[in-house]
Structure formats: C-alpha cells, structure tokens
Design a protein around this motif. Structure first.
Motif, short mmCIF file in Angstrom:
data_model
loop_
_atom_site.label_atom_id
_atom_site.label_comp_id
_atom_site.label_asym_id
_atom_site.label_seq_id
_atom_site.Cartn_x
_atom_site.Cartn_y
_atom_site.Cartn_z
N MET A 138 -72.21 67.68 -37.14
CA MET A 138 -71.56 66.44 -36.79
C MET A 138 -70.08 66.55 -37.11
N ASP A 139 -69.27 66.05 -36.26
CA ASP A 139 -67.83 66.07 -36.42
C ASP A 139 -67.42 65.17 -37.59
N VAL A 140 -66.37 65.55 -38.29
CA VAL A 140 -65.90 64.78 -39.45
C VAL A 140 -65.46 63.39 -39.02
N PHE A 141 -64.83 63.29 -37.87
CA PHE A 141 -64.37 61.99 -37.38
C PHE A 141 -65.54 61.04 -37.17
N TYR A 142 -66.60 61.53 -36.54
CA TYR A 142 -67.77 60.67 -36.31
C TYR A 142 -68.48 60.35 -37.62
N ALA A 143 -68.53 61.31 -38.52
CA ALA A 143 -69.12 61.03 -39.83
C ALA A 143 -68.34 59.94 -40.55
N TYR A 144 -67.00 59.98 -40.41
CA TYR A 144 -66.18 58.94 -41.02
C TYR A 144 -66.47 57.56 -40.43
N THR A 145 -66.54 57.48 -39.10
CA THR A 145 -66.78 56.17 -38.50
C THR A 145 -68.16 55.63 -38.82
N TYR A 146 -69.17 56.51 -38.82
CA TYR A 146 -70.51 56.05 -39.20
C TYR A 146 -70.57 55.68 -40.68
N GLY A 147 -69.88 56.46 -41.52
CA GLY A 147 -69.82 56.14 -42.95
C GLY A 147 -69.14 54.81 -43.22
N THR A 148 -68.05 54.54 -42.51
CA THR A 148 -67.35 53.27 -42.65
C THR A 148 -68.23 52.11 -42.22
N ALA A 149 -68.88 52.25 -41.08
CA ALA A 149 -69.76 51.19 -40.60
C ALA A 149 -70.94 50.97 -41.56
N GLY A 150 -71.49 52.06 -42.08
CA GLY A 150 -72.59 51.95 -43.02
C GLY A 150 -72.18 51.30 -44.34
N TRP A 151 -71.02 51.69 -44.88
CA TRP A 151 -70.54 51.11 -46.14
C TRP A 151 -70.27 49.62 -45.97
N MET A 152 -69.70 49.24 -44.84
CA MET A 152 -69.46 47.82 -44.60
C MET A 152 -70.76 47.05 -44.43
N ALA A 153 -71.77 47.68 -43.82
CA ALA A 153 -73.07 47.02 -43.69
C ALA A 153 -73.75 46.85 -45.05
N ILE A 154 -73.62 47.86 -45.91
CA ILE A 154 -74.19 47.75 -47.27
C ILE A 154 -73.53 46.63 -48.04
N GLN A 155 -72.22 46.47 -47.88
CA GLN A 155 -71.51 45.39 -48.55
C GLN A 155 -71.86 44.03 -47.96
N ALA A 156 -72.15 43.98 -46.66
CA ALA A 156 -72.39 42.71 -45.98
C ALA A 156 -73.79 42.16 -46.22
N MET A 157 -74.77 43.01 -46.37
CA MET A 157 -76.16 42.53 -46.46
C MET A 157 -76.40 41.55 -47.61
N PRO A 158 -75.97 41.83 -48.84
CA PRO A 158 -76.21 40.84 -49.89
C PRO A 158 -75.47 39.52 -49.65
N LEU A 159 -74.31 39.58 -49.03
CA LEU A 159 -73.57 38.36 -48.75
C LEU A 159 -74.27 37.50 -47.70
N ILE A 160 -74.92 38.14 -46.74
CA ILE A 160 -75.60 37.40 -45.68
C ILE A 160 -76.97 36.92 -46.14
N ILE A 161 -77.72 37.81 -46.80
CA ILE A 161 -79.10 37.49 -47.18
C ILE A 161 -79.17 36.47 -48.31
N SER A 162 -78.40 36.69 -49.36
CA SER A 162 -78.50 35.80 -50.52
C SER A 162 -77.13 35.48 -51.10
N PRO A 163 -76.35 34.65 -50.42
CA PRO A 163 -75.03 34.32 -50.97
C PRO A 163 -75.12 33.54 -52.28
N THR A 164 -76.20 32.82 -52.48
CA THR A 164 -76.36 32.05 -53.71
C THR A 164 -76.42 32.97 -54.92
N VAL A 165 -77.18 34.05 -54.82
CA VAL A 165 -77.30 34.99 -55.94
C VAL A 165 -75.96 35.67 -56.21
N ILE A 166 -75.27 36.07 -55.16
CA ILE A 166 -73.97 36.73 -55.32
C ILE A 166 -72.97 35.78 -55.99
N ILE A 167 -72.93 34.54 -55.55
CA ILE A 167 -71.99 33.57 -56.11
C ILE A 167 -72.34 33.26 -57.56
#
Length: 182
Positions: free
Chosen positions: A1-30
């Motif tokens: 896999m090309d480094v550029f594509y690995a970077y874009t998939y890694g960025t999208a994945g890291w942002m999804a990991i950060q987004a899931m707790p905020l969407i699923i359970s904002p009460t617990v996070i707050i």
C-alpha cells in the motif's frame, strides 16, 4: 500500500475512533470531562454529537478528496500528480496540507495539555496526531510530485555531479549524443 493512501486511511480511521464515543455516549464523555458530577445540559450533548459528526465528515472528506476512495470507475497512477487528466489532481495536495495543519495543531494542543495535566489520553492523542502529521509532512515533501525525469535521457534532473560524479547521467548523455550524430 502506498504511504499516501495509508496516511489518508489512517487519518480517517483516527477521526472515526475519536468521533464514536462523542456520537454514541456524549453523556459519559461530558461527565468524565466535568470536574463536578452533574447531569450534562442538552446543549453540551448537542455540541458533543456535532463534534463527533464533524470528525466523521472531515475524515470522509479527506479520504474522498485525496483520491483514496475513487470516485470514477477507472484508476490512475498511485502518485500524487498535478496533471489535469487526474480527477483528484486539484484537491490532493491542498487537502494534504490542510490535514497536515490539523494534525500538527492537535498534536501541539494535546502535548500542551499533557504537560500541564499529565493525562494519558492527551499523551496518546499527541503521539498519534504527531505521527500522522509526520507522515503527512513526508508525503508533502517526497510524494507530491512525479519527479523531474528528462525526456531525452530518462535520468532525474534534480541530481548533480557534486561532490561525486554522476556516471549514470553522463553515460545517458553520451548515448543521446551518439544517437543524434549518427
């Protein structure tokens, strides 16, 4: 896999990991972030979910506009190019630069919060964002052009003969000179 594509998939994945707790359970996070134990307001829940959806959207936009997820049925070369025939050409490098700025800012912020508070989550965020920012910087510096290849000799024009002689380039020049004279 090309480094550029690995970077874009890694960025999208890291942002999804950060987004899931905020969407699923904002009460617990707050409640975890609040210094006193209280029920979060509806406005805080709204902002947490909006931030989660924004992170997911930003990750998807980065993956789409850089060409990691093809929008056409035909594929082009894997290098980041600036030719007009490449459908992702006008957007790949600018999106890469903006995401580099994003990761650098988040890494700096998380590191500053980690040094003042010593929380492991900020250290993790700083390390991951700094790693993604470093890969983005590498892509900007080394993967964003096809190189300067000579049409006549096939050698890279960015090489020089100093401090060592470029014997490969000299050999190609002699071949071209012989071909023109004969």
């Amino acid at each position: 896999m090309d480094v550029f594509y690995a970077y874009t998939y890694g960025t999208a994945g890291w942002m999804a990991i950060q987004a899931m707790p905020l969407i699923i359970s904002p009460t617990v996070i707050i409640m975890l972030l609040s210094p006193e134990v209280r029920e979060p307001s509806p406005l805080e829940g709204y902002f947490a979910r909006s931030l989660g959806f924004s992170l997911l959207t930003l990750g998807l936009i980065i993956a789409l506009l850089t060409g990691s997820i093809p929008l056409t049925s035909t594929t082009t070369s894997t290098a980041i190019t600036t030719s007009q025939t490449d459908p992702k050409a006008p957007y790949a490098v600018p999106v890469l630069l903006i995401s580099l700025l994003y990761h650098s800012t988040v890494a700096f912020y998380c590191y500053a919060r980690y040094t003042t508070g010593g929380t492991f989550c900020f250290a993790l965020g700083s390390v991951v964002s700094a790693a993604l920012g470093s890969v983005a910087l590498w892509c900007v510096m080394f993967a964003s052009s096809g190189g300067r290849i000579s049409r006549k000799t096939g050698a890279d024009k960015r090489t020089s003969g100093w401090p060592f002689k470029n014997s490969e380039s000299a050999r190609e020049r002699k071949k071209v000179a012989r071909g023109k004279s004969g």
